[in-house]
Scaffold this motif. Structure first.
Motif, mmCIF file in Angstrom:
data_model
loop_
_atom_site.group_PDB
_atom_site.id
_atom_site.type_symbol
_atom_site.label_atom_id
_atom_site.label_comp_id
_atom_site.label_asym_id
_atom_site.label_seq_id
_atom_site.Cartn_x
_atom_site.Cartn_y
_atom_site.Cartn_z
ATOM 1 N N GLN A 149 8.502 -69.324 -75.947
ATOM 2 C CA GLN A 149 9.434 -70.132 -75.265
ATOM 3 C C GLN A 149 9.146 -70.595 -74.089
ATOM 4 O O GLN A 149 9.659 -71.841 -73.826
ATOM 5 C CB GLN A 149 10.864 -68.910 -75.156
ATOM 6 C CG GLN A 149 11.156 -68.511 -76.353
ATOM 7 C CD GLN A 149 12.041 -67.195 -76.267
ATOM 8 O OE1 GLN A 149 12.183 -66.570 -75.207
ATOM 9 N NE2 GLN A 149 13.130 -66.869 -77.188
ATOM 10 N N ALA A 150 8.288 -70.296 -73.229
ATOM 11 C CA ALA A 150 7.684 -70.847 -72.172
ATOM 12 C C ALA A 150 6.861 -71.857 -72.527
ATOM 13 O O ALA A 150 7.056 -73.072 -71.811
ATOM 14 C CB ALA A 150 7.002 -69.822 -71.221
ATOM 15 N N ALA A 151 6.119 -72.214 -73.359
ATOM 16 C CA ALA A 151 5.475 -73.139 -73.696
ATOM 17 C C ALA A 151 6.474 -74.281 -74.317
ATOM 18 O O ALA A 151 6.195 -75.514 -74.006
ATOM 19 C CB ALA A 151 4.589 -72.860 -74.819
ATOM 20 N N TRP A 152 7.185 -73.739 -75.061
ATOM 21 C CA TRP A 152 8.299 -74.836 -75.548
ATOM 22 C C TRP A 152 8.890 -75.728 -74.398
ATOM 23 O O TRP A 152 8.842 -76.977 -74.437
ATOM 24 C CB TRP A 152 9.356 -74.016 -76.506
ATOM 25 C CG TRP A 152 9.170 -74.671 -77.834
ATOM 26 C CD1 TRP A 152 10.434 -75.214 -78.574
ATOM 27 C CD2 TRP A 152 8.593 -74.358 -78.758
ATOM 28 N NE1 TRP A 152 10.013 -75.412 -79.773
ATOM 29 C CE2 TRP A 152 8.956 -74.889 -80.038
ATOM 30 C CE3 TRP A 152 7.135 -73.461 -78.707
ATOM 31 C CZ2 TRP A 152 8.143 -74.831 -81.345
ATOM 32 C CZ3 TRP A 152 6.519 -73.478 -79.949
ATOM 33 C CH2 TRP A 152 6.989 -73.876 -81.351
ATOM 34 N N ARG A 153 9.345 -74.806 -73.531
ATOM 35 C CA ARG A 153 9.964 -75.462 -72.143
ATOM 36 C C ARG A 153 9.121 -76.416 -71.520
ATOM 37 O O ARG A 153 9.131 -77.455 -71.071
ATOM 38 C CB ARG A 153 10.645 -74.182 -70.988
ATOM 39 C CG ARG A 153 11.864 -73.718 -71.654
ATOM 40 C CD ARG A 153 12.462 -73.025 -70.489
ATOM 41 N NE ARG A 153 11.488 -71.646 -70.289
ATOM 42 C CZ ARG A 153 11.396 -70.462 -70.693
ATOM 43 N NH1 ARG A 153 12.098 -70.331 -71.943
ATOM 44 N NH2 ARG A 153 10.579 -69.503 -70.471
ATOM 45 N N GLU A 154 7.760 -75.879 -70.974
ATOM 46 C CA GLU A 154 6.885 -76.540 -70.180
ATOM 47 C C GLU A 154 6.412 -77.745 -70.903
ATOM 48 O O GLU A 154 6.063 -78.586 -70.172
ATOM 49 C CB GLU A 154 5.794 -75.622 -69.759
ATOM 50 C CG GLU A 154 6.189 -74.591 -68.575
ATOM 51 C CD GLU A 154 5.034 -73.649 -68.111
ATOM 52 O OE1 GLU A 154 3.950 -74.027 -68.155
ATOM 53 O OE2 GLU A 154 5.320 -72.592 -67.825
#
Length: 151
Positions: free
Chosen positions: A85-90
């Motif tokens: 989820q963090a990678a998707w956002r960033e």
């Protein structure tokens, strides 16, 4: 009456055991993060986990789930889910967003079993997930980024 273990809670539903799991999730449990795409298990928008493995909920009957543990995008948690989820956002993967819950659930499934996937591993695991906006390069980059976050 059908009992489903979903996102860590057991729910009893008065539904036909032949009902697709997708409709039980969306219409009876009001968990609308899982999307209807094609209804034929071809696009991946309806991907959830059953005992940790990605499945297509549009073609899985509630009566076939048995004692399996279902996880939807709303219940995705833990180190792998957080990294994805963090990678998707960033990396700003999302364009229209319709397919993304299925993409994320498939990515979590991949990284849970293959912590350092190659491009070929990613392509194989994500093959059944269609993105009409064509964000495939960003999806692949986000999966590599999530793998790096996991160490």
């Amino acid at each position: 009456m059908v009992k489903l273990s979903i996102n860590g809670t057991v729910k009893e539903l008065d539904v036909d055991p032949d009902m697709p799991l997708l409709w039980a999730i969306r219409d009876h449990l009001d968990l609308t993060g899982t999307k209807f795409g094609c209804g034929q298990a071809l696009c991946g928008a309806c991907t959830v986990h059953l005992d940790g493995q990605p499945i297509r909920s549009c073609q899985t009957r509630v009566g076939d789930v048995g004692d399996g543990k279902i996880t939807t995008i709303e219940g995705a948690s833990g180190k792998v889910a957080e990294a994805v989820q963090a990678a998707w956002r960033e990396l700003d993967v999302v364009q229209c967003g319709y397919c993304q819950s299925g993409q994320i659930m498939s990515a979590i499934g991949l990284l849970s079993s293959t912590p350092k996937p190659t491009d070929a591993d990613i392509d194989s695991a994500m093959e059944g997930n269609i993105c009409r906006c064509g964000t495939y390069q960003r999806i692949r980059a986000a999966i590599h980024d999530a793998a790096n976050r996991l160490g």
